[in-house]
Design a protein around this motif. Structure first.
Motif, PDB file in Angstrom:
ATOM      1  N   THR A   1      14.495  33.590 -94.795  1.00 23.11           N
ATOM      2  CA  THR A   1      13.263  33.668 -94.200  1.00 23.11           C
ATOM      3  C   THR A   1      12.296  34.652 -94.409  1.00 23.11           C
ATOM      4  N   ALA A   2      12.819  35.958 -94.931  1.00 21.70           N
ATOM      5  CA  ALA A   2      11.833  36.971 -95.393  1.00 21.70           C
ATOM      6  C   ALA A   2      11.323  36.840 -96.910  1.00 21.70           C
ATOM      7  N   ILE A   3      12.261  35.793 -97.440  1.00 20.85           N
ATOM      8  CA  ILE A   3      11.900  35.487 -98.925  1.00 20.85           C
ATOM      9  C   ILE A   3      10.588  34.420 -98.792  1.00 20.85           C
ATOM     10  N   SER A   4      10.828  33.445 -97.844  1.00 28.84           N
ATOM     11  CA  SER A   4       9.840  32.440 -97.606  1.00 28.84           C
ATOM     12  C   SER A   4       8.571  33.223 -97.310  1.00 28.84           C
ATOM     13  N   VAL A   5       8.538  33.980 -96.340  1.00 30.39           N
ATOM     14  CA  VAL A   5       7.138  34.627 -95.803  1.00 30.39           C
ATOM     15  C   VAL A   5       6.546  35.371 -96.900  1.00 30.39           C
ATOM     16  N   ALA A   6       7.478  36.102 -97.708  1.00 31.54           N
ATOM     17  CA  ALA A   6       6.846  36.786 -98.905  1.00 31.54           C
ATOM     18  C   ALA A   6       6.006  35.942 -99.861  1.00 31.54           C
TER      19      ALA A   6
ATOM     20  N   THR B   1      27.423  36.881 -91.163  1.00 33.87           N
ATOM     21  CA  THR B   1      27.115  36.729 -92.763  1.00 33.87           C
ATOM     22  C   THR B   1      26.099  35.407 -92.655  1.00 33.87           C
ATOM     23  N   ALA B   2      26.217  34.615 -91.901  1.00 35.01           N
ATOM     24  CA  ALA B   2      25.303  33.448 -92.020  1.00 35.01           C
ATOM     25  C   ALA B   2      23.926  33.806 -91.304  1.00 35.01           C
ATOM     26  N   LEU B   3      23.824  34.781 -90.325  1.00 30.89           N
ATOM     27  CA  LEU B   3      22.621  35.025 -89.596  1.00 30.89           C
ATOM     28  C   LEU B   3      21.960  36.267 -90.628  1.00 30.89           C
ATOM     29  N   LEU B   4      22.617  36.863 -91.551  1.00 30.10           N
ATOM     30  CA  LEU B   4      22.232  37.597 -92.530  1.00 30.10           C
ATOM     31  C   LEU B   4      21.455  36.788 -93.684  1.00 30.10           C
ATOM     32  N   ALA B   5      22.164  36.046 -94.150  1.00 31.75           N
ATOM     33  CA  ALA B   5      21.486  34.892 -95.015  1.00 31.75           C
ATOM     34  C   ALA B   5      20.280  34.265 -94.594  1.00 31.75           C
ATOM     35  N   ALA B   6      20.436  33.862 -93.387  1.00 35.01           N
ATOM     36  CA  ALA B   6      19.093  33.015 -92.551  1.00 35.01           C
ATOM     37  C   ALA B   6      17.741  34.024 -92.809  1.00 35.01           C
TER      38      ALA B   6
END
Length: 81
Positions: free
Chosen positions: A60-65, A51-56
């Motif tokens: 990261t995907a939102i930041s890149v977007a 779950t922590a990896l999925l949240a990370a």
């Protein structure tokens, strides 16, 4: 480590002529859940880590977007000038 210490039950001599030993009824249905504690803890730890990896990955995907949108906006406004 956290298992309670149970007192030993004394074995009474049997009055059976064949000499077979019968276990008491109270200990016949006694099953310990301690072997499952490790498996349950492992599943919980693996679930928390995944779950922590999925949240990370999501953060990261939102930041890149967001960075892509900002850079696109900057490039577009620079080309219009």
């Amino acid at each position: 480590m956290f298992r309670p210490k149970l007192p030993d039950i004394p074995i009474l001599p049997s009055s059976n002529a064949l000499g077979t030993h019968h276990t008491p009824a109270s200990s016949a249905g006694h099953h310990s859940l301690s072997p499952y504690v490790g498996a349950v803890a492992a599943v919980v730890v693996v679930g928390v880590v995944l779950t922590a990896l999925l949240a990370a990955v999501a953060v990261t995907a939102i930041s890149v977007a967001i960075a892509a949108v900002v850079l696109r906006s900057l490039v577009t406004s620079a080309n219009k000038r």
